[in-house]
Motif scaffolding. Structure first.
Motif, PDB file in Angstrom:
ATOM      1  N   UNK A   1      -9.936   6.008   6.589  1.00  0.00           N
ATOM      2  CA  UNK A   1     -10.824   5.495   5.539  1.00  0.00           C
ATOM      3  C   UNK A   1     -11.934   6.521   5.293  1.00  0.00           C
ATOM      4  N   UNK A   2     -12.033   6.976   4.056  1.00  0.00           N
ATOM      5  CA  UNK A   2     -13.067   7.950   3.702  1.00  0.00           C
ATOM      6  C   UNK A   2     -13.955   7.369   2.605  1.00  0.00           C
ATOM      7  N   UNK A   3     -15.268   7.288   2.878  1.00  0.00           N
ATOM      8  CA  UNK A   3     -16.235   6.794   1.902  1.00  0.00           C
ATOM      9  C   UNK A   3     -17.076   7.972   1.444  1.00  0.00           C
ATOM     10  N   UNK A   4     -17.090   8.201   0.117  1.00  0.00           N
ATOM     11  CA  UNK A   4     -17.759   9.380  -0.432  1.00  0.00           C
ATOM     12  C   UNK A   4     -18.518   8.966  -1.687  1.00  0.00           C
ATOM     13  N   UNK A   5     -19.296   9.896  -2.209  1.00  0.00           N
ATOM     14  CA  UNK A   5     -20.036   9.607  -3.438  1.00  0.00           C
ATOM     15  C   UNK A   5     -19.060   9.480  -4.609  1.00  0.00           C
ATOM     16  N   UNK A   6     -19.380   8.610  -5.502  1.00  0.00           N
ATOM     17  CA  UNK A   6     -18.504   8.343  -6.628  1.00  0.00           C
ATOM     18  C   UNK A   6     -18.197   6.860  -6.712  1.00  0.00           C
ATOM     19  N   UNK A   7     -17.118   6.523  -7.384  1.00  0.00           N
ATOM     20  CA  UNK A   7     -16.741   5.118  -7.522  1.00  0.00           C
ATOM     21  C   UNK A   7     -15.216   5.013  -7.593  1.00  0.00           C
ATOM     22  N   UNK A   8     -14.693   3.911  -7.067  1.00  0.00           N
ATOM     23  CA  UNK A   8     -13.246   3.687  -7.096  1.00  0.00           C
ATOM     24  C   UNK A   8     -12.702   3.291  -5.735  1.00  0.00           C
ATOM     25  N   UNK A   9     -11.530   2.658  -5.775  1.00  0.00           N
ATOM     26  CA  UNK A   9     -10.877   2.199  -4.541  1.00  0.00           C
ATOM     27  C   UNK A   9      -9.443   2.693  -4.607  1.00  0.00           C
ATOM     28  N   UNK A  10      -9.113   3.631  -3.750  1.00  0.00           N
ATOM     29  CA  UNK A  10      -7.786   4.255  -3.804  1.00  0.00           C
ATOM     30  C   UNK A  10      -7.064   4.026  -2.473  1.00  0.00           C
TER      31      UNK A  10
ATOM     32  N   UNK B   1     -18.975   2.694  -3.652  1.00  0.00           N
ATOM     33  CA  UNK B   1     -18.743   4.135  -3.614  1.00  0.00           C
ATOM     34  C   UNK B   1     -17.255   4.423  -3.768  1.00  0.00           C
ATOM     35  N   UNK B   2     -16.921   5.679  -3.703  1.00  0.00           N
ATOM     36  CA  UNK B   2     -15.505   6.057  -3.785  1.00  0.00           C
ATOM     37  C   UNK B   2     -14.869   5.875  -2.402  1.00  0.00           C
ATOM     38  N   UNK B   3     -13.915   4.955  -2.325  1.00  0.00           N
ATOM     39  CA  UNK B   3     -13.239   4.666  -1.056  1.00  0.00           C
ATOM     40  C   UNK B   3     -11.790   5.125  -1.165  1.00  0.00           C
ATOM     41  N   UNK B   4     -11.405   6.025  -0.282  1.00  0.00           N
ATOM     42  CA  UNK B   4     -10.016   6.495  -0.238  1.00  0.00           C
ATOM     43  C   UNK B   4      -9.429   6.101   1.111  1.00  0.00           C
ATOM     44  N   UNK B   5      -8.327   5.380   1.054  1.00  0.00           N
ATOM     45  CA  UNK B   5      -7.664   4.922   2.289  1.00  0.00           C
ATOM     46  C   UNK B   5      -6.246   5.474   2.322  1.00  0.00           C
ATOM     47  N   UNK B   6      -5.919   6.172   3.381  1.00  0.00           N
ATOM     48  CA  UNK B   6      -4.563   6.697   3.558  1.00  0.00           C
ATOM     49  C   UNK B   6      -3.924   6.036   4.772  1.00  0.00           C
TER      50      UNK B   6
END
Length: 511
Positions: free
Chosen positions: A22-31, A61-66
């Motif tokens: 799980x990576x939380x970064x600046x921006x917006x969206x849920x991937x 924020x921008x959340x990217x989950x792999x």
């Protein structure tokens, strides 16, 4: 910020560890990436509501989950808790220094409570293999996972308990089960007992032989003769499951979510699917393969009532599992194998009307109709059934007799003794444990016949026009009869009795 949380996926009856990054970064969206199915893609709605109702939130924020490995398809809602804790840790809403020591699984309700998951036992086995300190999962699955020694198992009711454990150090209650003690405590006999069966002494003898050697059996008789009653009592005379068999059986039932709160299975399974069952439901498979009825019968009994009523295609898929005692389901990207070492017990009427060719029967059928009805079952399938026996109605004098018959406990003692002889005989083999599993080489070694017995068997083969497979079946059953008597060699009386148990091979048996 990047955080790693660990979950697990079940393929066949084995688990594979899934790393949720799980990576939380600046921006917006849920991937969400890594081949998740629709149930996992929808998880963000459940997670958002569960966190909101417990004083937390999904960060804007921008959340990217792999979900790694990314080329392996993940399915089901059991990753909700894994994803939720990962999001909280990556967004620094909670401190979770020890997160990577635990494997976390659970389906979230909107209020944050946890629903049970499937496959808790194989997941726990994999967690121990890979050196995880503990396994956090719904309380409903805790007993099932706690069967595995050397792994701390924590059953939780809500996500709040998990958050407080990592963030505030509030302890969770560990589920501890003494597997051996629990197993032997639950080795009780089923409710059905052979002492309830009136008459039918010859059929009881057949059932005893079948249980002693693990032989498949088919019962042929008119309605009300007691076929189903006898079949339901077969598990009561089978030897008690070993701890290894119990673990193996529990693992299969765990994959389909049938264990619930019972922990280790101590009773042999008895499965009785309806005749409208599909071939996929019987053998297993589907878009995301699941064990079928024959795998759920592993180490137990599969009872097929009214055999000719099953679709022919469904019955034909039984042929390979009966021989190989496992089912392999192949897809373009993967292959799974389910164990299916079961005893097949089938029952059938001799004709569409239900009765033998008897002028006094309420409904009569011509020999041609009876033969057409019986031809619904293929010869190759019948060849794989060791014992064919006719079941006749019980006369009134025996039906009204108040005396109790021999109990299942007494029969089971003889069966267990015969199985012990076979266990000792096949102790050097990893795949053969009882007579029905013998291969051709072992049949030649352990079923030696004298000249008189050979002549008797030769005559039977010629008159009944038996196949080579039926020949082997007769020898296997003869070996079991000898084991029940506790004698070393197979003799003519054993061969004679075994030949009697091939009713459907006899010409003119229809009358």
């Amino acid at each position: 910020m990047l955080k790693k949380v660990f979950g697990s996926a079940v393929f066949g009856v084995e688990a594979t560890t899934i790393t949720v990054e799980v990576n939380v970064d600046s921006g917006i969206g849920y991937h969400l990436v890594g081949l998740p199915d629709n149930a996992i893609k929808e998880s963000n709605y459940r997670i958002a509501a569960a966190l909101q109702n417990n004083g937390y939130k999904i960060p804007g924020k921008k959340i990217t989950i792999n979900m790694a490995p990314a080329d392996l398809r993940k399915e089901g809602s059991a990753y909700d808790l894994t994803l939720a804790i990962g999001i909280l840790a990556a967004s620094k809403q909670i401190q979770a220094e020890t997160l990577e020591k635990y494997l976390i699984m659970g389906e979230l309700s909107l209020d944050g409570s946890l629903q049970p998951i499937k496959g808790a036992l194989p997941i726990a086995v994999k967690a121990r293999e890979e050196g995880f300190k503990g396994f956090i999962l719904p309380a409903a699955n805790a007993k099932e996972a706690a069967i595995v020694d050397g792994l701390e198992v924590y059953g939780v009711e809500t996500i709040k308990q998990v958050i407080n454990y990592f963030d505030k150090g509030e302890p969770l209650e560990q589920t501890i089960i003494n597997t051996r003690e629990e197993f032997y405590k639950n080795l009780e006999f089923p409710e059905f007992d052979f002492s309830d069966v009136k008459g039918q002494e010859g059929i009881k003898r057949c059932m005893e032989i079948a249980a002693a050697g693990g032989h498949n059996i088919i019962l042929i008789g008119p309605p009300g003769a007691g076929k189903t009653m006898l079949a339901k009592r077969l598990p009561s005379i089978l030897p008690p499951m070993t701890l290894h068999e119990a673990l193996e059986t529990t693992k299969i039932h765990s994959v389909v979510g049938r264990i619930k709160d019972s922990g280790l299975m101590a009773q042999r399974p008895f499965r009785s699917p309806h005749h409208t069952i599909s071939d996929v439901a019987l053998v297993g498979g589907g878009a995301f393969p699941q064990p079928g009825e024959i795998s759920l019968s592993h180490n137990g009994v599969l009872f097929l009532d009214e055999l000719p009523e099953f679709k022919r295609g469904v019955l034909e898929v039984l042929r390979q599992p009966l021989e190989d005692r496992e089912v392999t389901i192949s897809r373009a990207k993967f292959t799974v194998t389910y164990p299916s070492s079961f005893m097949l017990v089938a029952s059938m009427n001799p004709s569409p009307g239900g009765y033998f060719n008897d002028t006094n029967a309420p409904v009569t059928s011509s020999p041609a109709e009876m033969q057409r009805y019986l031809s619904k079952i293929s010869g190759p399938l019948l060849d794989r059934i060791d014992i064919h026996i006719e079941v006749t109605p019980v006369p009134f004098d025996k039906l009204s007799d108040d005396r109790k018959g021999e109990t299942s406990v007494d029969i089971r003692k003889r069966v267990t003794k015969a199985r012990e002889i076979q266990t000792d005989r096949f102790k050097e083999s990893d795949v053969v444990h009882y007579n029905a599993q013998m291969n051709t080489k072992q049949i030649r070694k352990y079923c030696l016949l004298d000249e008189a017995s050979k002549e008797l068997l030769k005559t039977a083969m010629e008159r009944l026009n038996l196949s080579a497979r039926a020949y082997d079946r007769i020898l296997k059953v003869s070996r079991t009869i000898a084991d029940l008597e506790g004698v070393e060699g197979v003799n003519g009386s054993h061969i004679s009795e075994a030949i009697q148990y091939r009713s459907l091979d006899r010409e003119g048996w229809l009358g």
